[in-house]
Design a protein around this motif. Structure first.
Motif, PDB file in Angstrom:
ATOM      1  N   SER A 326     -39.164  -2.608  36.198  1.00 56.02           N
ATOM      2  CA  SER A 326     -40.284  -2.197  37.045  1.00 56.02           C
ATOM      3  C   SER A 326     -40.478  -0.683  36.985  1.00 56.02           C
ATOM      4  O   SER A 326     -41.595  -0.200  37.064  1.00 56.02           O
ATOM      5  CB  SER A 326     -40.116  -2.744  38.459  1.00 56.02           C
ATOM      6  OG  SER A 326     -39.432  -1.842  39.252  1.00 56.02           O
ATOM      7  N   VAL A 327     -39.378   0.082  36.796  1.00 56.13           N
ATOM      8  CA  VAL A 327     -39.538   1.538  36.675  1.00 56.13           C
ATOM      9  C   VAL A 327     -40.226   1.880  35.357  1.00 56.13           C
ATOM     10  O   VAL A 327     -41.061   2.784  35.283  1.00 56.13           O
ATOM     11  CB  VAL A 327     -38.161   2.261  36.750  1.00 56.13           C
ATOM     12  CG1 VAL A 327     -38.304   3.749  36.481  1.00 56.13           C
ATOM     13  CG2 VAL A 327     -37.523   2.043  38.105  1.00 56.13           C
ATOM     14  N   MET A 328     -39.894   1.143  34.307  1.00 56.89           N
ATOM     15  CA  MET A 328     -40.483   1.422  32.996  1.00 56.89           C
ATOM     16  C   MET A 328     -41.998   1.196  33.018  1.00 56.89           C
ATOM     17  O   MET A 328     -42.738   1.827  32.264  1.00 56.89           O
ATOM     18  CB  MET A 328     -39.863   0.523  31.916  1.00 56.89           C
ATOM     19  CG  MET A 328     -38.417   0.844  31.568  1.00 56.89           C
ATOM     20  SD  MET A 328     -38.201   2.496  30.932  1.00 56.89           S
ATOM     21  CE  MET A 328     -38.981   2.351  29.333  1.00 56.89           C
ATOM     22  N   GLY A 329     -42.450   0.293  33.905  1.00 57.03           N
ATOM     23  CA  GLY A 329     -43.890   0.034  33.998  1.00 57.03           C
ATOM     24  C   GLY A 329     -44.442  -0.390  32.657  1.00 57.03           C
ATOM     25  O   GLY A 329     -43.881  -1.251  31.987  1.00 57.03           O
ATOM     26  N   THR A 330     -45.507   0.249  32.259  1.00 57.01           N
ATOM     27  CA  THR A 330     -46.155  -0.160  31.001  1.00 57.01           C
ATOM     28  C   THR A 330     -45.654   0.654  29.808  1.00 57.01           C
ATOM     29  O   THR A 330     -46.153   0.502  28.702  1.00 57.01           O
ATOM     30  CB  THR A 330     -47.677   0.021  31.122  1.00 57.01           C
ATOM     31  OG1 THR A 330     -47.893   1.362  31.543  1.00 57.01           O
ATOM     32  CG2 THR A 330     -48.272  -0.947  32.106  1.00 57.01           C
ATOM     33  N   GLN A 331     -44.668   1.528  30.054  1.00 58.63           N
ATOM     34  CA  GLN A 331     -44.087   2.311  28.944  1.00 58.63           C
ATOM     35  C   GLN A 331     -43.470   1.371  27.916  1.00 58.63           C
ATOM     36  O   GLN A 331     -42.851   0.368  28.311  1.00 58.63           O
ATOM     37  CB  GLN A 331     -42.947   3.186  29.472  1.00 58.63           C
ATOM     38  CG  GLN A 331     -43.376   4.321  30.330  1.00 58.63           C
ATOM     39  CD  GLN A 331     -43.873   5.472  29.509  1.00 58.63           C
ATOM     40  OE1 GLN A 331     -45.038   5.772  29.557  1.00 58.63           O
ATOM     41  NE2 GLN A 331     -43.004   6.096  28.734  1.00 58.63           N
ATOM     42  N   PRO A 332     -43.571   1.666  26.642  1.00 56.20           N
ATOM     43  CA  PRO A 332     -42.888   0.806  25.668  1.00 56.20           C
ATOM     44  C   PRO A 332     -41.382   0.874  25.895  1.00 56.20           C
ATOM     45  O   PRO A 332     -40.857   1.923  26.263  1.00 56.20           O
ATOM     46  CB  PRO A 332     -43.281   1.411  24.316  1.00 56.20           C
ATOM     47  CG  PRO A 332     -43.866   2.741  24.619  1.00 56.20           C
ATOM     48  CD  PRO A 332     -44.297   2.772  26.039  1.00 56.20           C
ATOM     49  N   LEU A 362     -29.310   3.410  41.652  1.00 57.45           N
ATOM     50  CA  LEU A 362     -28.791   3.781  40.336  1.00 57.45           C
ATOM     51  C   LEU A 362     -29.746   3.304  39.235  1.00 57.45           C
ATOM     52  O   LEU A 362     -30.065   4.055  38.310  1.00 57.45           O
ATOM     53  CB  LEU A 362     -27.394   3.157  40.142  1.00 57.45           C
ATOM     54  CG  LEU A 362     -26.775   3.366  38.771  1.00 57.45           C
ATOM     55  CD1 LEU A 362     -26.495   4.847  38.523  1.00 57.45           C
ATOM     56  CD2 LEU A 362     -25.479   2.562  38.626  1.00 57.45           C
ATOM     57  N   ALA A 363     -30.215   2.057  39.358  1.00 59.16           N
ATOM     58  CA  ALA A 363     -31.110   1.503  38.328  1.00 59.16           C
ATOM     59  C   ALA A 363     -32.398   2.320  38.248  1.00 59.16           C
ATOM     60  O   ALA A 363     -32.928   2.554  37.158  1.00 59.16           O
ATOM     61  CB  ALA A 363     -31.422   0.039  38.650  1.00 59.16           C
ATOM     62  N   GLY A 367     -33.599   4.221  35.068  1.00 64.68           N
ATOM     63  CA  GLY A 367     -34.940   3.853  34.596  1.00 64.68           C
ATOM     64  C   GLY A 367     -35.794   5.083  34.329  1.00 64.68           C
ATOM     65  O   GLY A 367     -36.494   5.159  33.310  1.00 64.68           O
ATOM     66  N   VAL A 368     -35.688   6.056  35.209  1.00 64.47           N
ATOM     67  CA  VAL A 368     -36.485   7.281  35.026  1.00 64.47           C
ATOM     68  C   VAL A 368     -36.013   8.024  33.767  1.00 64.47           C
ATOM     69  O   VAL A 368     -36.831   8.500  32.974  1.00 64.47           O
ATOM     70  CB  VAL A 368     -36.393   8.188  36.288  1.00 64.47           C
ATOM     71  CG1 VAL A 368     -36.996   9.558  36.023  1.00 64.47           C
ATOM     72  CG2 VAL A 368     -37.065   7.511  37.469  1.00 64.47           C
ATOM     73  N   ILE A 369     -34.683   8.073  33.568  1.00 63.39           N
ATOM     74  CA  ILE A 369     -34.150   8.754  32.373  1.00 63.39           C
ATOM     75  C   ILE A 369     -34.693   8.088  31.105  1.00 63.39           C
ATOM     76  O   ILE A 369     -35.184   8.750  30.197  1.00 63.39           O
ATOM     77  CB  ILE A 369     -32.594   8.713  32.359  1.00 63.39           C
ATOM     78  CG1 ILE A 369     -32.045   9.530  33.519  1.00 63.39           C
ATOM     79  CG2 ILE A 369     -32.037   9.211  31.019  1.00 63.39           C
ATOM     80  CD1 ILE A 369     -30.541   9.406  33.719  1.00 63.39           C
ATOM     81  N   VAL A 370     -34.621   6.750  31.075  1.00 65.13           N
ATOM     82  CA  VAL A 370     -35.048   6.028  29.870  1.00 65.13           C
ATOM     83  C   VAL A 370     -36.562   6.189  29.672  1.00 65.13           C
ATOM     84  O   VAL A 370     -37.044   6.363  28.555  1.00 65.13           O
ATOM     85  CB  VAL A 370     -34.630   4.538  29.968  1.00 65.13           C
ATOM     86  CG1 VAL A 370     -35.164   3.747  28.782  1.00 65.13           C
ATOM     87  CG2 VAL A 370     -33.122   4.408  30.045  1.00 65.13           C
ATOM     88  N   ARG A 371     -37.280   6.148  30.778  1.00 65.71           N
ATOM     89  CA  ARG A 371     -38.743   6.293  30.665  1.00 65.71           C
ATOM     90  C   ARG A 371     -39.099   7.679  30.122  1.00 65.71           C
ATOM     91  O   ARG A 371     -39.947   7.831  29.249  1.00 65.71           O
ATOM     92  CB  ARG A 371     -39.382   6.086  32.040  1.00 65.71           C
ATOM     93  CG  ARG A 371     -40.885   5.884  31.973  1.00 65.71           C
ATOM     94  CD  ARG A 371     -41.471   5.690  33.346  1.00 65.71           C
ATOM     95  NE  ARG A 371     -41.255   6.871  34.176  1.00 65.71           N
ATOM     96  CZ  ARG A 371     -41.336   6.866  35.503  1.00 65.71           C
ATOM     97  NH1 ARG A 371     -41.574   5.758  36.164  1.00 65.71           N
ATOM     98  NH2 ARG A 371     -41.156   7.966  36.197  1.00 65.71           N
ATOM     99  N   GLN A 372     -38.404   8.708  30.636  1.00 66.90           N
ATOM    100  CA  GLN A 372     -38.742  10.078  30.233  1.00 66.90           C
ATOM    101  C   GLN A 372     -38.301  10.380  28.806  1.00 66.90           C
ATOM    102  O   GLN A 372     -38.995  11.075  28.088  1.00 66.90           O
ATOM    103  CB  GLN A 372     -38.081  11.100  31.186  1.00 66.90           C
ATOM    104  CG  GLN A 372     -38.554  11.047  32.622  1.00 66.90           C
ATOM    105  CD  GLN A 372     -40.053  11.121  32.783  1.00 66.90           C
ATOM    106  OE1 GLN A 372     -40.692  10.125  33.115  1.00 66.90           O
ATOM    107  NE2 GLN A 372     -40.647  12.274  32.535  1.00 66.90           N
ATOM    108  N   THR A 373     -37.106   9.851  28.428  1.00 71.19           N
ATOM    109  CA  THR A 373     -36.589  10.219  27.103  1.00 71.19           C
ATOM    110  C   THR A 373     -36.971   9.200  26.036  1.00 71.19           C
ATOM    111  O   THR A 373     -36.872   9.497  24.842  1.00 71.19           O
ATOM    112  CB  THR A 373     -35.041  10.321  27.131  1.00 71.19           C
ATOM    113  OG1 THR A 373     -34.530   9.026  27.465  1.00 71.19           O
ATOM    114  CG2 THR A 373     -34.550  11.339  28.151  1.00 71.19           C
ATOM    115  N   GLY A 374     -37.338   7.994  26.467  1.00 69.75           N
ATOM    116  CA  GLY A 374     -37.675   6.936  25.508  1.00 69.75           C
ATOM    117  C   GLY A 374     -36.449   6.378  24.796  1.00 69.75           C
ATOM    118  O   GLY A 374     -36.576   5.616  23.846  1.00 69.75           O
TER     119      GLY A 374
END
Ligand code: ATP
Ligand code: MG
Length: 461
Positions: A326-332, A362-363, A367-374
């Motif tokens: 859900s944090v990733m949203g529509t990001q690949p 924590l998730a 999630g924000v780290i993965v979304r920002q860094t890809g």
């Protein structure tokens, strides 16, 4: 396979893997002048006009394939009609209870059209899209058993007491009970934190008041009991209600009527009552901190929500993934899309005294780290993990912190230490004495961070 229908002011999204079901939906909706647009592989439109009504039809098989979080994310808060797996004698435990609209796999056109029309009318009447339902992860056996109990007791009028440690999801369970009630489920869900009722305001808040009943009472005001009429009154943290307020609550429940301050008109109570606590109410009754008559009135049915430790890695990882999605949203998704083994291992091994809430935090951070860094940025994610570990309270720090201490089951920890000491720290004997298995003893020692030979902490008062 995803398909998108257009019809008048309705967007009908269909997510269904089986071609025959898809065809049936298309045929049933043909008389609604629905234009079928193949949407395979193309992202669903993000700029849907807020005035347009949107509805999704999703096969429950996407849940079995682990696609529920993904599907919930894609449909972005639209109401969902689930097409159930195989039979009409379905086991409702298999379906997310927050999605109330379920069609059997062998649905008729009339059933489908009736449901679509009903939902469209509901959305138009509300003038707003319903809230995006939160995913409720319950893969472990103990959570499945709890959801079965919830399904069994949801549609009855008895009072329910939900207990469990802090952050385990007691309010979520109360909401499920509400949603599953045939009559009251359609009414409001009024949640009251009983640990935060200021002195002297109990009557005004719970009973309401008539206009002019005291200085400042410019308007008449409905109290919680009246606000919950036709729905569910959820009394959270009931164990924190002071004794002098307990007696007032009990009186109203016994009379089954309430009278607003400054009024003489008795109003009949009409709601389903659910209470929750993270404290051991039986202990509180013994210590005379909680009235036994109120306890028996509230605890007609008792439900226990297991801790995250009891649910095990299966739920920890599933919850983590659902929040990440859900944090990733529509990001690949990152490459590779699956959680790396070092991350799943770390989550499985981590102890979360704050339960689902702590895991959620924590998730979200990861999630924000993965979304920002890809990417699954290992150094950054490891930092987030260490931070979460170091902010996990120890028994000592919790014992020193009065506010947190009530959430810590110091009584149980001390009982275990006493039993261990009595048996000279022989685990087999201790487990036998406590009437639990060695495995459960080991898990509890891990949970309470009991190290061989340590002295017990003083009993919480
Ligand atoms: N099974 C679950 N799957 C996913 N999220 C969950 C689940 N259970 C709880 N949550 C989430 O965890 C958080 C805590 O849940 P909730 O507020 O219901 O817990 P609680 O037991 O009432 O906590 P407290 O003791 O602090 O009142 C919420 O964000 C909720 O949405
Ligand atoms: Mg709560």
């Amino acid at each position: 396979m995803r398909n998108l229908f257009h019809f008048d002011e309705l967007d009908l999204y269909v997510w269904e893997g089986k071609a025959d079901v898809l065809d049936r939906i298309a045929r049933c909706m043909a008389s609604f002048d629905v234009e079928v647009i193949r949407a395979d592989g193309i992202p669903l439109p993000q700029d849907r006009s807020s005035t347009r009504v949107a509805l999704a039809i999703i096969s429950v098989t996407v849940i079995d394939g682990g696609g529920l979080p993904l599907a919930s994310e894609v449909v972005q808060g639209m109401p969902v009609i689930w097409v159930a797996a195989a039979t009409r004698e379905r086991d409702s435990r298999n379906y997310p209870p927050e999605y109330l609209h379920i069609l059997p796999f062998d649905f008729t056109c009339a059933e489908l059209r009736t449901l679509v029309t009903k939902l469209v009318q509901q959305i138009r009447a509300n003038g707003a899209k319903p809230e995006k339902p939160d995913v409720l992860v319950a893969n472990s056996e103990c959570m499945q058993a709890l959801l079965a109990e919830v399904a069994a007791f949801a549609d009855c009028d008895h009072n329910v007491l939900v207990h469990g440690e802090t952050g385990v999801g007691k309010e979520r369970i109360a909401q499920q009970l509400h949603a599953g009630h045939g009559q009251y489920g359609k009414g409001p869900f009024v949640a009251v934190n009983c640990g935060a009722i200021p002195d002297g305001l109990f009557e005004s808040l719970f009973f309401g008041h008539a206009k002019g009943s005291f200085t400042g009472a410019v308007h008449a005001h409905k109290g919680y009991f009246e606000q919950a009429t036709g729905g569910t009154l959820f009394l959270d943290e009931i164990g924190d209600l002071p004794r002098y307020q307990q007696v007032k609550l009990l009186r109203v429940l016994e009379d089954n009527t309430v009278t607003r301050l400054g009024s003489t008109v008795a109003i009949k109570l009409d709601f389903r009552l659910v209470a929750a606590t993270n404290r051991d109410l039986r202990d509180l009754v013994q210590q005379e901190e909680f009235r036994s008559d109120l306890f028996y009135r509230l605890a007609v049915i008792e439900l226990h929500v297991p801790t995250l430790e009891e649910r095990g890695a299966i739920d920890k990882i599933a919850i983590f993934k659902a929040i990440m999605t859900s944090v990733m949203g529509t990001q690949p998704p990152p490459n590779p899309p699956d959680l790396p083994y070092w991350l799943t291992d770390a989550i499985a091994d981590m102890y979360f005294p704050g339960n689902v809430r702590q895991l959620r935090n924590l998730a979200e951070r990861v999630g924000v780290i993965v979304r920002q860094t890809g990417t699954w940025d290992q150094p950054l994610i490891q930092r987030a993990l260490s931070l979460a570990r170091s902010s996990t309270p120890t028994p000592e720090s919790m014992a020193a912190d009065g506010s947190a201490r009530k959430n810590w089951n110091a009584g149980e920890r001390n009982r275990i230490i006493a039993a261990l000491e009595a048996s000279e720290w022989k685990r087999q004997e201790t487990a036998q004495y406590l009437g639990i298995s060695r495995k459960v003893l080991w898990e509890k020692m891990r949970k309470y961070q009991i190290v061989d030979g340590e002295p017990g902490i003083p009993e919480a008062s």
